[in-house]
Design a protein around this motif. Structure first.
Motif, PDB file in Angstrom:
ATOM      1  N   GLY A  42       0.828  -1.194   0.000  1.00 37.06           N
ATOM      2  CA  GLY A  42       0.000   0.000   0.000  1.00 37.06           C
ATOM      3  C   GLY A  42       0.864   1.246   0.000  1.00 37.06           C
ATOM      4  N   ASP A  43       0.241   2.393   0.269  1.00 36.80           N
ATOM      5  CA  ASP A  43       0.985   3.647   0.185  1.00 36.80           C
ATOM      6  C   ASP A  43       1.318   4.237   1.553  1.00 36.80           C
ATOM      7  OD1 ASP A  43      -1.527   4.348   0.937  1.00 36.80           O
ATOM      8  OD2 ASP A  43      -1.922   5.694  -0.757  1.00 36.80           O
ATOM      9  N   ASP A  44       1.134   3.451   2.632  1.00 43.62           N
ATOM     10  CA  ASP A  44       1.508   3.909   3.972  1.00 43.62           C
ATOM     11  C   ASP A  44       2.982   3.593   4.188  1.00 43.62           C
ATOM     12  OD1 ASP A  44       1.975   4.314   6.677  1.00 43.62           O
ATOM     13  OD2 ASP A  44      -0.024   3.629   7.269  1.00 43.62           O
ATOM     14  N   LYS A  45       3.804   4.583   3.954  1.00 50.34           N
ATOM     15  CA  LYS A  45       5.253   4.388   3.955  1.00 50.34           C
ATOM     16  C   LYS A  45       5.765   3.839   5.289  1.00 50.34           C
ATOM     17  CE  LYS A  45       9.465   7.008   2.850  1.00 50.34           C
ATOM     18  NZ  LYS A  45       9.969   8.328   2.396  1.00 50.34           N
ATOM     19  N   GLU A  46       5.250   4.367   6.399  1.00 49.12           N
ATOM     20  CA  GLU A  46       5.725   3.948   7.712  1.00 49.12           C
ATOM     21  C   GLU A  46       5.269   2.532   8.047  1.00 49.12           C
ATOM     22  OE1 GLU A  46       7.943   5.610   9.353  1.00 49.12           O
ATOM     23  OE2 GLU A  46       7.870   7.063   7.720  1.00 49.12           O
ATOM     24  N   ALA A  47       4.027   2.200   7.691  1.00 45.44           N
ATOM     25  CA  ALA A  47       3.524   0.850   7.958  1.00 45.44           C
ATOM     26  C   ALA A  47       4.304  -0.183   7.150  1.00 45.44           C
ATOM     27  CB  ALA A  47       2.035   0.767   7.627  1.00 45.44           C
ATOM     28  N   VAL A  48       4.576   0.137   5.911  1.00 46.41           N
ATOM     29  CA  VAL A  48       5.372  -0.750   5.067  1.00 46.41           C
ATOM     30  C   VAL A  48       6.753  -0.948   5.673  1.00 46.41           C
ATOM     31  CG1 VAL A  48       6.506  -0.979   2.821  1.00 46.41           C
ATOM     32  CG2 VAL A  48       4.133  -0.220   2.945  1.00 46.41           C
ATOM     33  N   PHE A  49       7.330   0.146   6.145  1.00 49.63           N
ATOM     34  CA  PHE A  49       8.676   0.067   6.728  1.00 49.63           C
ATOM     35  C   PHE A  49       8.682  -0.858   7.939  1.00 49.63           C
ATOM     36  CE2 PHE A  49      12.236   1.265   9.331  1.00 49.63           C
ATOM     37  CZ  PHE A  49      13.253   1.498   8.408  1.00 49.63           C
ATOM     38  N   ARG A  50       7.709  -0.691   8.829  1.00 47.25           N
ATOM     39  CA  ARG A  50       7.674  -1.519  10.039  1.00 47.25           C
ATOM     40  C   ARG A  50       7.521  -2.999   9.686  1.00 47.25           C
ATOM     41  NH1 ARG A  50       4.336   2.746  11.760  1.00 47.25           N
ATOM     42  NH2 ARG A  50       2.453   1.508  11.341  1.00 47.25           N
ATOM     43  N   LYS A  51       6.627  -3.280   8.769  1.00 42.91           N
ATOM     44  CA  LYS A  51       6.341  -4.672   8.410  1.00 42.91           C
ATOM     45  C   LYS A  51       7.555  -5.341   7.756  1.00 42.91           C
ATOM     46  CE  LYS A  51       2.295  -5.347   6.716  1.00 42.91           C
ATOM     47  NZ  LYS A  51       1.134  -5.349   5.787  1.00 42.91           N
ATOM     48  N   PHE A  52       8.152  -4.671   6.787  1.00 51.21           N
ATOM     49  CA  PHE A  52       9.254  -5.288   6.049  1.00 51.21           C
ATOM     50  C   PHE A  52      10.549  -5.300   6.844  1.00 51.21           C
ATOM     51  CE2 PHE A  52       6.331  -5.102   2.590  1.00 51.21           C
ATOM     52  CZ  PHE A  52       6.770  -6.028   1.661  1.00 51.21           C
ATOM     53  N   SER A  53      10.831  -4.259   7.581  1.00 49.95           N
ATOM     54  CA  SER A  53      12.088  -4.208   8.335  1.00 49.95           C
ATOM     55  C   SER A  53      12.119  -5.294   9.404  1.00 49.95           C
ATOM     56  CB  SER A  53      12.289  -2.831   8.971  1.00 49.95           C
ATOM     57  OG  SER A  53      11.265  -2.531   9.887  1.00 49.95           O
ATOM     58  N   ARG A  54      10.954  -5.623   9.965  1.00 50.22           N
ATOM     59  CA  ARG A  54      10.877  -6.675  10.978  1.00 50.22           C
ATOM     60  C   ARG A  54      11.278  -8.024  10.398  1.00 50.22           C
ATOM     61  NH1 ARG A  54       5.306  -8.459  14.094  1.00 50.22           N
ATOM     62  NH2 ARG A  54       6.258  -9.332  15.974  1.00 50.22           N
ATOM     63  N   VAL A  55      10.713  -8.357   9.254  1.00 49.73           N
ATOM     64  CA  VAL A  55      11.031  -9.644   8.624  1.00 49.73           C
ATOM     65  C   VAL A  55      12.467  -9.656   8.105  1.00 49.73           C
ATOM     66  CG1 VAL A  55      10.366 -11.297   6.842  1.00 49.73           C
ATOM     67  CG2 VAL A  55       8.624  -9.903   7.942  1.00 49.73           C
ATOM     68  N   ILE A  56      12.863  -8.582   7.443  1.00 52.40           N
ATOM     69  CA  ILE A  56      14.220  -8.511   6.904  1.00 52.40           C
ATOM     70  C   ILE A  56      15.239  -8.604   8.026  1.00 52.40           C
ATOM     71  CG2 ILE A  56      15.884  -7.036   5.706  1.00 52.40           C
ATOM     72  CD1 ILE A  56      13.502  -5.927   4.089  1.00 52.40           C
ATOM     73  N   GLY A  57      14.976  -7.892   9.120  1.00 52.85           N
ATOM     74  CA  GLY A  57      15.909  -7.917  10.239  1.00 52.85           C
ATOM     75  C   GLY A  57      16.112  -9.315  10.783  1.00 52.85           C
ATOM     76  N   TYR A  58      15.027 -10.075  10.882  1.00 48.19           N
ATOM     77  CA  TYR A  58      15.154 -11.433  11.400  1.00 48.19           C
ATOM     78  C   TYR A  58      15.904 -12.324  10.419  1.00 48.19           C
ATOM     79  CZ  TYR A  58      14.116 -15.596  14.059  1.00 48.19           C
ATOM     80  OH  TYR A  58      14.252 -16.743  14.802  1.00 48.19           O
ATOM     81  N   ALA A  59      15.606 -12.162   9.122  1.00 46.01           N
ATOM     82  CA  ALA A  59      16.324 -12.943   8.107  1.00 46.01           C
ATOM     83  C   ALA A  59      17.818 -12.641   8.150  1.00 46.01           C
ATOM     84  CB  ALA A  59      15.762 -12.637   6.720  1.00 46.01           C
ATOM     85  N   LYS A  60      18.150 -11.367   8.348  1.00 44.09           N
ATOM     86  CA  LYS A  60      19.565 -10.976   8.396  1.00 44.09           C
ATOM     87  C   LYS A  60      20.248 -11.557   9.631  1.00 44.09           C
ATOM     88  CE  LYS A  60      21.318  -8.128   6.110  1.00 44.09           C
ATOM     89  NZ  LYS A  60      22.227  -8.295   4.949  1.00 44.09           N
ATOM     90  N   GLU A  61      19.536 -11.634  10.737  1.00 42.78           N
ATOM     91  CA  GLU A  61      20.100 -12.250  11.946  1.00 42.78           C
ATOM     92  C   GLU A  61      20.496 -13.695  11.686  1.00 42.78           C
ATOM     93  OE1 GLU A  61      17.689 -12.003  15.429  1.00 42.78           O
ATOM     94  OE2 GLU A  61      17.258  -9.871  15.147  1.00 42.78           O
ATOM     95  N   LEU A  62      19.754 -14.356  10.825  1.00 43.14           N
ATOM     96  CA  LEU A  62      20.020 -15.761  10.505  1.00 43.14           C
ATOM     97  C   LEU A  62      21.021 -15.924   9.369  1.00 43.14           C
ATOM     98  CD1 LEU A  62      16.377 -17.184  10.734  1.00 43.14           C
ATOM     99  CD2 LEU A  62      18.182 -17.300  12.463  1.00 43.14           C
ATOM    100  N   GLY A  63      21.517 -14.817   8.830  1.00 44.11           N
ATOM    101  CA  GLY A  63      22.556 -14.888   7.809  1.00 44.11           C
ATOM    102  C   GLY A  63      22.067 -14.912   6.379  1.00 44.11           C
TER     103      GLY A  63
END
Length: 360
Positions: A42-63
């Motif tokens: 969607g076009d809610d920039k902050e909501a998109v950021f929260r949702k994607f950064s959470r998943v990406i951050g966890y994936a990055k923790e796992l390498g």
């Protein structure tokens, strides 16, 4: 170039806890990259950021290495300039896959972004797209290629077209990727999901056979599961695929003896360089086992494509030579010891002069 396996996630429609479990399972099995779609946000920039950064951050923790699939419209929806990729870097992404082309000059310029994000190009068009980008002198180590996947049955790429598209990238030394289809996965970017393969012939095949085929072409470096979530059995099967040579799954004949079993499974097989159309010959083993007896058995019927035979005691100097049948024939001097599983018969086309191969 080292070969990798990966998976896909769809944070805009998936559950974070399920994504976490999926990433954990895959990470333990050697998966190392994630394709993440941003095409349907969607076009809610902050909501998109929260949702994607959470998943990406966890994936990055796992390498995991994470690539975001984007299109020009995403920049407009999020109010982001093409000239500033800070938003995607702050999300934690490693690279951006461009689902739709820009003007070639733009792609080249994007590859010099100060955040070190790689730029992954759409490989599924047999045009001089990459050639044009290369004329604009991109930052080549940061240029990748990745095919599309195709949710609608009957719309994925035919093999000859796939090969032509892929060769354009591989000849330039660009890292390449393509998608395989989970038979269990139901989640993708769109409301239609008949599976998410790159190649149409893969749509109903077991996931490990799809991956074996892609790697066997020597045109694909990274194999990614297109849909989520693959089953535990599929994850394990894909993790066990030999990424560097064909490892045939076979049905062993009931009459196989000890020397034949040793020949089959305890040796690195190499196709003889001066090839024949009738069979694939692994000849070095006959020297290793020349003093081992091998009485005739299972040698009376017709051998057909995909049968595995070994020379018996009637075959003189060719005793204990291993062959994979390509053309039907009869020969009582050969024992049938097994057969390549039907789903993997397509892999025979990739055993070339001096190709290495194994059996399990």
């Amino acid at each position: 170039m080292k070969r990798r396996i990966g998976l896909s996630l769809y944070p805009d429609s998936s559950d974070f806890e399920k994504d976490k479990v999926y990433l954990e399972k895959a990470g333990k099995l050697g998966f190392s990259r994630v394709f993440m779609s941003m095409l349907e946000i969607g076009d809610d920039k902050e909501a998109v950021f929260r949702k994607f950064s959470r998943v990406i951050g966890y994936a990055k923790e796992l390498g995991f290495e994470v690539a975001l699939d984007i299109a020009p419209g995403i920049f407009d929806a999020l109010g982001i300039s093409y000239d500033d990729l800070r938003y995607f870097a702050e999300l934690g992404a490693d690279g951006l896959r461009l689902d739709v082309a820009f003007d070639s000059s733009k792609e080249a310029l994007l590859s010099f972004n100060p955040y070190g994000l790689f730029i992954e190009l759409n490989m599924s068009n047999d045009v001089a797209y990459l050639d044009n980008i290369l004329t604009y002198q991109p930052n080549r180590p940061f240029i990748y290629g990745c095919h599309n996947f195709y949710p609608q049955k009957g719309t994925a790429l035919p093999l000859d077209f796939f090969i032509s598209c892929s060769e354009r990238f591989k000849k330039e030394g660009i890292r390449t990727a393509a998608f395989v289809n989970s038979q269990a996965g139901k989640l993708g970017p769109w409301d239609i999901n008949d599976g998410l393969p790159t190649l149409e012939i893969h749509r109903t095949l077991p996931i490990d056979v799809q991956a074996k085929h892609l790697f066997a072409t020597n045109l694909i470096d990274d194999v990614i599961i297109g849909n989520a979530y693959a089953s535990d059995e599929e994850l394990r099967a894909l993790s066990e695929v030999n990424r560097y040579q064909v490892d045939f799954r076979i049905e062993v004949s009931a009459g196989i003896n000890d020397v034949e079993r040793d020949i089959l499974f305890d040796n690195q097989h190499v196709r003889r360089g001066d090839i024949t159309a009738r069979m694939i010959r692994s000849t070095a083993v006959r020297k290793i086992y020349e003093n081992r007896e091998n009485p005739p058995h299972d040698n009376q019927g017709e051998f057909t494509r995909g049968d595995i035979v070994i020379g018996n005691d009637l075959f003189g100097k060719y005793k204990n030579e291993l062959q994979i049948v390509l053309e039907a024939h009869t020969d009582e001097r050969k024992n049938k010891v097994g057969r390549i599983c039907d789903a993997e018969l397509l892999l025979l086309d990739y055993i070339n002069p001096w190709s290495k191969f194994l059996f399990h």
